[in-house]
Design an enzyme around this catalytic site. Structure first.
Site, short mmCIF file in Angstrom:
data_model
loop_
_atom_site.label_atom_id
_atom_site.label_comp_id
_atom_site.label_asym_id
_atom_site.label_seq_id
_atom_site.Cartn_x
_atom_site.Cartn_y
_atom_site.Cartn_z
CE LYS A 57 -3.89 -0.13 2.01
NZ LYS A 57 -5.02 -0.22 2.93
NE ARG A 76 -7.64 2.69 4.53
CZ ARG A 76 -8.15 3.91 4.34
NH1 ARG A 76 -7.35 4.96 4.37
NH2 ARG A 76 -9.43 4.07 4.10
N GLY A 116 -8.30 -7.49 4.53
CA GLY A 116 -9.12 -7.58 5.73
C GLY A 116 -8.49 -8.32 6.89
CG MET A 134 -2.70 -7.38 9.36
SD MET A 134 -1.02 -6.92 8.97
CE MET A 134 -1.09 -6.67 7.21
NE ARG A 171 -6.03 -4.56 -2.71
CZ ARG A 171 -6.57 -4.77 -1.52
NH1 ARG A 171 -5.82 -4.76 -0.45
NH2 ARG A 171 -7.86 -4.99 -1.40
CG HIS A 186 -13.95 -10.34 4.16
ND1 HIS A 186 -14.25 -11.63 4.57
CD2 HIS A 186 -12.65 -10.15 4.48
CE1 HIS A 186 -13.19 -12.17 5.11
NE2 HIS A 186 -12.20 -11.29 5.08
NE ARG A 235 1.18 -46.41 -9.48
CZ ARG A 235 0.77 -45.19 -9.15
NH1 ARG A 235 1.16 -44.63 -8.05
NH2 ARG A 235 -0.05 -44.52 -9.95
NE ARG A 293 6.30 -49.93 -8.54
CZ ARG A 293 5.64 -49.28 -7.59
NH1 ARG A 293 6.20 -48.25 -6.99
NH2 ARG A 293 4.41 -49.63 -7.27
CD GLU A 338 11.71 -47.95 -4.22
OE1 GLU A 338 10.61 -47.63 -3.74
OE2 GLU A 338 11.86 -48.77 -5.14
CB SER A 348 12.55 -43.43 -11.94
OG SER A 348 11.35 -42.75 -11.63
N GLY A 395 12.02 -42.48 -6.46
CA GLY A 395 10.74 -42.71 -5.78
C GLY A 395 10.77 -41.93 -4.47
CB THR A 396 10.46 -38.29 -3.83
OG1 THR A 396 9.23 -38.14 -4.54
CG2 THR A 396 11.62 -37.86 -4.70
CG ASN A 397 5.57 -40.87 -2.69
OD1 ASN A 397 5.72 -39.66 -2.66
ND2 ASN A 397 4.68 -41.44 -3.48
CG ASP A 398 8.65 -46.31 -0.64
OD1 ASP A 398 7.72 -45.88 0.06
OD2 ASP A 398 8.61 -47.40 -1.23
CB CYS A 438 8.10 -41.85 -10.58
SG CYS A 438 8.93 -43.03 -9.50
CE1 TYR A 494 10.44 -39.59 -15.25
CE2 TYR A 494 12.36 -39.85 -16.66
CZ TYR A 494 11.48 -40.35 -15.72
OH TYR A 494 11.64 -41.62 -15.24
#
Length: 923
Positions: free
Chosen positions: A27, A97, A106, A108, A365, A483, A590, A649, A777, A796, A798-801, A863, A883
């Site tokens: 602002k 303000r 809204g 603050m 803004r 709002h 899978r 896989r 993984e 590849s 396997g970021t979950n495991d 993946c 990728y």
């Protein structure tokens, strides 16, 4: 800290500009910029965000130097306007303000009309010639100040919503209107308002135990302190969590000379957008109220009138436009909005006040917009040559793009049902849910797994958590600039406002529409694109395939990105859907998923037979029976992705997951194997593991039972061979999971090479295009990636495991402690949602560096579901992956994130280059 705490603006000269948002907030920076553009802005000054940070570091105290700086800047405003703050004859009133560097609508506090006291009231009456106007301004000050400064900033927590001082004062005013038979605040006379102010002061003393301050300096410093205090107010903190706004930014405070839109019929206040924030159309859109202050427009207490014909709706079509009522003022305003959009090269949200026929600009803004509007504006501005391709891509956030992928109400179902009510379409898309009437209930019901719609007379900033939790929002009052509309639009949430047919009884927890009552828990459906409300739960449908503009925008993204985007898909239908979303291949198929869902009873039975086989002969027979089913599904996916790579896989999950539990299924399987059900149960029990996620699965199955790998690899190569004979271009990538040691891959590679040679000979082919790789993984695999890369052509991740094993967290059990880790700041966020770049990210980088040291052409991808999360995609770009792969519905978001990664990376490199140049010059 900088030496200067206060920056002046207004009066044709400012000490700041639009680039100073970090210091002056959005602002303050834009008020300075409008001053530089010679746009008529009421003069004032901005207290910097650094003072806010000082305030919290020094036990909520302000720098000693600040009072002198404020006094000096206030003196400048007095000289410009020939009025004096606190002077009985010519009093100057100011507003206080907030202003963070990113818009927090809204969240603050604001206090208007500061400087009105029993001493200055007579002078303002004489100055304005309007006693009613002065006492209306005074009652607003009392209401705001008691709420913002005396209650909230003082840390007083009312026991419930009704007990809040603002609600109590509103109740006193409503009672007076009933006593007098008035229908509107405008009906209150000067003497009514005078009496109201007296009643207000009595109630404030009773409830808050302090007198309302009658000193102009106390009012000013109380307001400044309250705005700084509101940075850590409950709703501001909640909003920052939702919007990922850092706590250490702080807010600036803007002190500005008051201009009054409530001085009679020649005065007004309003809000406008240089383009329609609801659909992106290139038309000036806005609302205004004659004889009102700015809070009246946003609060939705009175129905605002349209500023022009384009802004008309069913709710305000009979009200006079600003263009008709004040043509000269409208022409000036229209000129300002065009100039501001051209200057900022983006849609602007502007606030203005007209005081006795003179136009003042109070704010500009970058305007909040929903997803469809964001895409349309970006593409239109690109076509208009207002912005570049890179700017167009950065104009749409992943969250906004996500809105376009969300459902809409099924048109067939909608045609068959008549709306029960209609309002203003403030947030697009469709949503069905159970009615709740309070923010706290919306949060509680959502935690229970229910889909809720928050139904309110109007929302206020206290409702922010409930608004976020709800599937959609419906309000009885308010316009497109209220709002509810502003916040819902910023979040891309389905929202209908100004639904006048809605009559809400909070005590009974019910709403009435056209004589019919709807209770808490009843289902309704909203079409936020049309503004229609329907009884019951209407079906939804996907809206993406027909969105031509979305596909054009994504092509612009594709022209900039380096990362390919693939999809995780397990069936031909999934593969086709992925391709329709622009996937450049399958990053994870899978193979075990072909045994779930519709039509899988027969292959699942054969798989179970293979799992519980007790001898090599039994297993060989079961594998032979299973083979045609596996080949059929693999061929279907390869065909659907014709010409594009498909990472397949090999069988991964623990075997016991497939053993039947039902007695009838057990008996059928026992009969097929010619053994008793009791013997079968013994075999199944033998498969049980204490920690199956780290047990007999993945590559370990292939080593223990090579015939399982043989069957799957043969199915892959023969399916590909048949497609080649049919003139197709299959491209399988065979991926071995759960690998920790290079020799595991060498063992499986021998099987792959042998089957490959056999299939080439059988189908008389010279080559089947394919790759052999592994899923990374297990943390150890990252460390020995240089050895693993000697055998494979791709990694590849396997970021979950990898996250699960890297943290030692069980994905299925983190719900019991991870929320506390995040709330207490032990972890910044859920590492299963966004890659933990400082820990798991380092493992990934080690694996990439070591793998490519051995094999520079090594293909590397990701993946896990992180592949569709924007910051994780940016990380993948930075570390040089080829990728990312994610669920089909996240593919468009990954395409956008990959393009934005290129732009952000270039920008960071440029910034670092400039910083190095500055350092070398200093040396």
């Amino acid at each position: 800290m900088t030496k200067r705490f206060v920056y002046d603006f207004g009066g044709k000269k400012s000490q700041g500009n639009a680039k100073m948002k970090k210091l002056l907030g959005g602002k303050g920076a834009n008020l300075a910029e409008m001053t530089n553009l010679r746009i008529h802005v009421p003069p004032g000054f901005t207290i910097t965000t650094e003072v806010c940070l000082y305030y919290y570091k020094h036990k909520r105290t302000l720098p000693k130097k600040l009072k002198a700086d404020v006094k000096k800047s206030l003196r400048r405003v007095e000289m410009l306007l020939s009025r004096k703050f606190g002077n009985p004859r010519d009093p100057l009133l100011v507003s206080v303000r907030s202003g963070a560097r990113r818009s927090m609508p809204g969240m603050m506090e604001t206090v208007l009309n500061i400087g009105l006291t029993t001493k200055t009231i007579p002078g303002l009456i004489k100055q304005s010639g309007d006693e009613r106007f002065v006492y209306d301004a005074y009652r607003r000050l009392i209401m705001m100040y008691s709420d913002v400064v005396m209650e909230k900033a003082a840390g007083i927590e009312p026991k419930d919503e009704k007990s809040a001082i603002r609600r109590q004062l509103e109740k006193i005013m409503d009672q007076m209107k009933r006593e007098k038979g008035y229908s509107s605040d405008l009906d209150l006379s000067a003497s009514d308002l005078k009496e109201l102010c007296t009643r207000f002061k009595v109630r404030i003393k009773q409830v808050l135990k302090h007198d309302f301050p009658d000193d102009h300096h106390k009012q000013l410093w109380g307001g400044i302190g309250a705005v700084f205090a509101s940075w850590n107010g409950k709703r501001a903190v909640s909003y920052r969590r939702i919007e990922n706004i850092p706590d250490d930014w702080g807010t600036a405070v803007n002190v500005q000379a008051m201009v009054f839109g409530n001085m009679g019929i020649e005065s007004a206040t309003g809000v406008g957008f240089t383009r329609n924030p609801g659909n992106g159309e290139n038309d000036f859109y806005g609302e205004y109220l004659i004889n009102a202050q700015g809070e009246d427009v946003v609060a939705g207490i009175r129905t605002p009138a349209p500023i022009n014909e384009y802004s008309k709706s069913d709710h305000n079509k009979d009200l006079m436009t600003l263009e008709t009522a004040m043509p000269r003022i409208y022409k000036e305003l229209n000129g300002h909005q065009k100039r501001l959009e051209k200057h900022y090269k983006d849609m602007q949200d502007i606030e203005f006040t007209i005081e006795n026929g003179v136009l003042y600009m109070l704010q500009t803004r970058v305007g909040k917009r929903n997803g469809p509007a964001a895409v349309k504006m970006a593409m239109d501005m690109l076509k208009e040559e207002l912005i570049s391709k890179e700017e167009a891509v950065m104009r749409v956030t992943p969250q906004q793009l996500d809105e376009l992928l969300h459902p809409m109400v099924d048109p067939k179902a909608e045609m068959a049902q008549k709306p029960i009510a209609k309002g203003l379409p403030a947030g697009p898309g469709g949503a069905a849910g159970q009615i709740v009437f309070t923010s706290s209930d919306a949060v509680a019901w959502t935690k229970q797994g229910k889909q809720v719609l928050l139904v309110r007379e109007e929302t206020n900033p206290e409702d922010v958590e409930g608004m976020r939790a709800a599937k959609a929002i419906l309000t009885a009052r308010g316009g497109m600039t209220s709002h509810a509309a502003l916040v819902a639009r910023g979040w891309g949430k389905c929202c209908i406002v100004g639904c006048g047919a809605l009559c809400i009884n909070y005590e009974k927890k019910e709403a009435e529409v056209a004589g019919k009552k709807y209770k808490e828990g009843d289902w309704i459906t909203l079409n936020g694109t049309k503004g229609n409300v329907y009884e019951g739960k209407l079906p939804m449908m996907d809206s993406t395939e027909e969105n031509v503009l979305l596909h054009k925008f994504l092509k612009v993204c594709d022209s900039l990105r380096r990362l390919d985007v693939r999809a995780n898909a397990d069936t031909p239908d999934d593969a086709r859907r992925a391709r329709s979303f622009g996937a450049q291949g399958i990053g994870l198929m899978r193979t075990e998923h072909m045994f779930y869902g519709k039509g899988t009873e027969e292959p699942l039975f054969r798989l179970r037979k293979m799992i519980v086989s007790n001898t090599p002969e039994e297993r060989a027979q079961a594998v032979t029976e299973l083979y045609p089913y596996v080949k059929k599904d693999i061929k279907g996916v390869l065909e659907a992705m014709d010409g594009l790579p498909v990472v397949m896989r090999l069988l991964d999950p623990p075997l016991h997951e497939f053993v039947p539990r039902e007695r009838s299924a057990l008996e059928q399987l026992a009969k097929e194997l010619r053994i008793s059900p009791e013997d079968l149960i013994k075999r199944a029990d033998a498969l049980h593991e204490s920690n199956p996620m780290m047990g007999h699965r993945g590559v370990r199955l292939g080593i223990t039972y090579p015939e399982i790998t043989t069957m799957q690899v043969r199915a892959i190569f023969e399916a590909a061979a048949e497609l080649i004979k049919e003139g197709k271009a299959p491209y399988p990538e065979i991926m071995v999971p759960v690998v920790a040691e290079a020799k595991e891959l060498e063992s499986q590679k021998e099987i792959v090479d042998r089957i490959y040679a056999e299939v080439l000979k059988k189908y008389k082919l010279k080559k089947i295009k394919h790759m052999y790789g592994t899923m990374i993984e297990i943390p150890r695999a990252c460390i020995v990636a240089d050895q693993i890369a000697q055998t494979v052509e791709f990694f590849s991740y396997g970021t979950n495991d990898l996250t699960q094993m890297g943290f030692g967290f069980s994905r299925d059990d983190v719900g019991g402690f991870l929320p506390d880790y995040i709330n207490k700041g032990i972890l910044p966020e859920d590492p299963f949602q966004s890659i933990d770049q400082s820990g798991i990210g380092e493992l990934i980088k080690i694996g990439i560096e070591r793998g490519r040291k051995t094999s520079p052409q090594l293909e590397i991808g990701i993946c896990g579901e992180h592949g569709g999360e924007p910051r994780s995609v940016h990380f993948c770009h930075r570390v040089g992956m080829n990728y990312v792969s994610c669920s089909p519905f996240r593919v468009p978001i990954a395409r956008l994130a990959a393009a934005q990664a290129v732009i952000l990376y270039k920008s960071k490199k440029r910034t670092n280059r400039q910083a190095r140049k500055k350092r070398s010059k200093k040396k």
